[in-house]
Write an enzyme that holds these catalytic residues in place. Structure first.
Site, short mmCIF file in Angstrom:
data_model
loop_
_atom_site.label_atom_id
_atom_site.label_comp_id
_atom_site.label_asym_id
_atom_site.label_seq_id
_atom_site.Cartn_x
_atom_site.Cartn_y
_atom_site.Cartn_z
N LYS A 114 -6.05 21.19 16.26
CA LYS A 114 -7.21 20.30 16.15
C LYS A 114 -6.86 18.92 16.69
O LYS A 114 -5.75 18.41 16.44
CB LYS A 114 -7.63 20.20 14.68
CG LYS A 114 -8.87 19.34 14.43
CD LYS A 114 -9.20 19.34 12.95
CE LYS A 114 -10.46 18.54 12.65
NZ LYS A 114 -10.81 18.56 11.21
N SER A 195 -15.44 20.54 10.45
CA SER A 195 -15.22 19.77 11.67
C SER A 195 -14.15 20.36 12.60
O SER A 195 -14.01 19.91 13.73
CB SER A 195 -14.81 18.34 11.29
OG SER A 195 -13.56 18.33 10.63
N SER A 234 -13.65 21.29 6.19
CA SER A 234 -13.53 21.26 7.65
C SER A 234 -12.79 22.44 8.25
O SER A 234 -12.84 22.65 9.46
CB SER A 234 -12.86 19.95 8.09
OG SER A 234 -13.76 18.88 7.98
#
Length: 246
Positions: A114, A195, A234
């Protein structure tokens, strides 16, 4: 700085004045009684003097965050072309392997990270515009390897790139990144969750291909594993949307 010089700096502080103390108190909705004024000033001036001294200290980087030597010397990265990023899930392509590993636990395993995770010499975007995280017009390049990056490399993993995340990781949906929406590999045009949207989509892309879903051949590379970040869902949300295990 000695205690004597620190005390002198506190006593002679030209910034934290009595006038400023009372103005800050007024704006905060209270008043400082005359008998408490000296104590408030001592506390504020002490904090300010210490903060100034800390600010003058050289930056400390924990040696455990030093950048792991990788094959090929300098670390290279590239922005993915649209025809190799059909889900808009990749942020940067990499191909990082450690020069010397400690185990073979993750040997030949492809991993995406990420784009909130520090990978040495690689830009970090946090899914937002560069001027929100840098004084320059370019994204900052990390000067460390995050602990998880170090451990992956030393376990023999191949880091294939960084994955798109939502703008400042503030959305549970996959349409807020400055780079555009991340598509769900099971059905283009649908949400992949956030996310850690790119990370989930890239792992799910491999799963969808293995399941025989049609029309996925030209969407670019996928990965076996991906690292996300989760404070309020997330990782869990995109994993659920994409049908993978968190």
């Amino acid at each position: 700085m000695s205690l004597a010089s620190l005390s002198e700096a506190i006593e002679q502080d030209p910034v934290v004045t009595r006038e400023l103390l009372h103005e800050v108190a007024r704006r905060s909705g209270f008043t400082v009684a005359p008998r408490h004024e000296a104590a408030y000033l001592l506390g504020l001036r002490s904090s300010y003097a210490i903060a100034k001294q800390v600010d003058l200290l050289p930056d400390y980087v924990d040696p455990r965050l030093s950048i792991v030597p990788t094959l090929g010397g300098s670390r290279k990265y590239s922005k993915p072309e649209p025809d190799r990023n059909g889900l808009s899930a990749w942020c940067h392509f990499l191909n990082l392997q450690a020069v010397k590993t400690e185990t073979r636990l993750l040997e030949n395993r492809s991993i995406a990270l990420k784009d909130t995770i520090a990978v040495g010499y690689i830009p970090q975007t946090l899914g937002t515009l560069p001027h929100f995280i840098s004084s320059k017009t370019e994204y900052p390049h990390s000067q460390i390897d995050a602990t998880v990056v170090r451990r992956l490399l030393l376990a023999g993993a191949t880091l294939k790139g960084t994955s798109i995340c939502e703008n400042f990781s503030l959305s549970p949906m996959s349409y807020t990144s400055i780079f555009g929406p991340v598509h769900n590999p099971w059905q283009r045009g649908f949400n992949s969750g956030g996310s850690s949207s790119g990370s989930a989509a890239l792992v799910a892309l491999r799963a969808a291909r293995k399941a025989g879903i049609k029309g996925l051949d030209d969407l670019g590379p996928d990965v076996e594993l991906a690292i996300g970040g989760d404070q309020a869902g997330s990782i869990r949300v995109p994993a659920a949307y994409c049908g993978i295990t968190a």
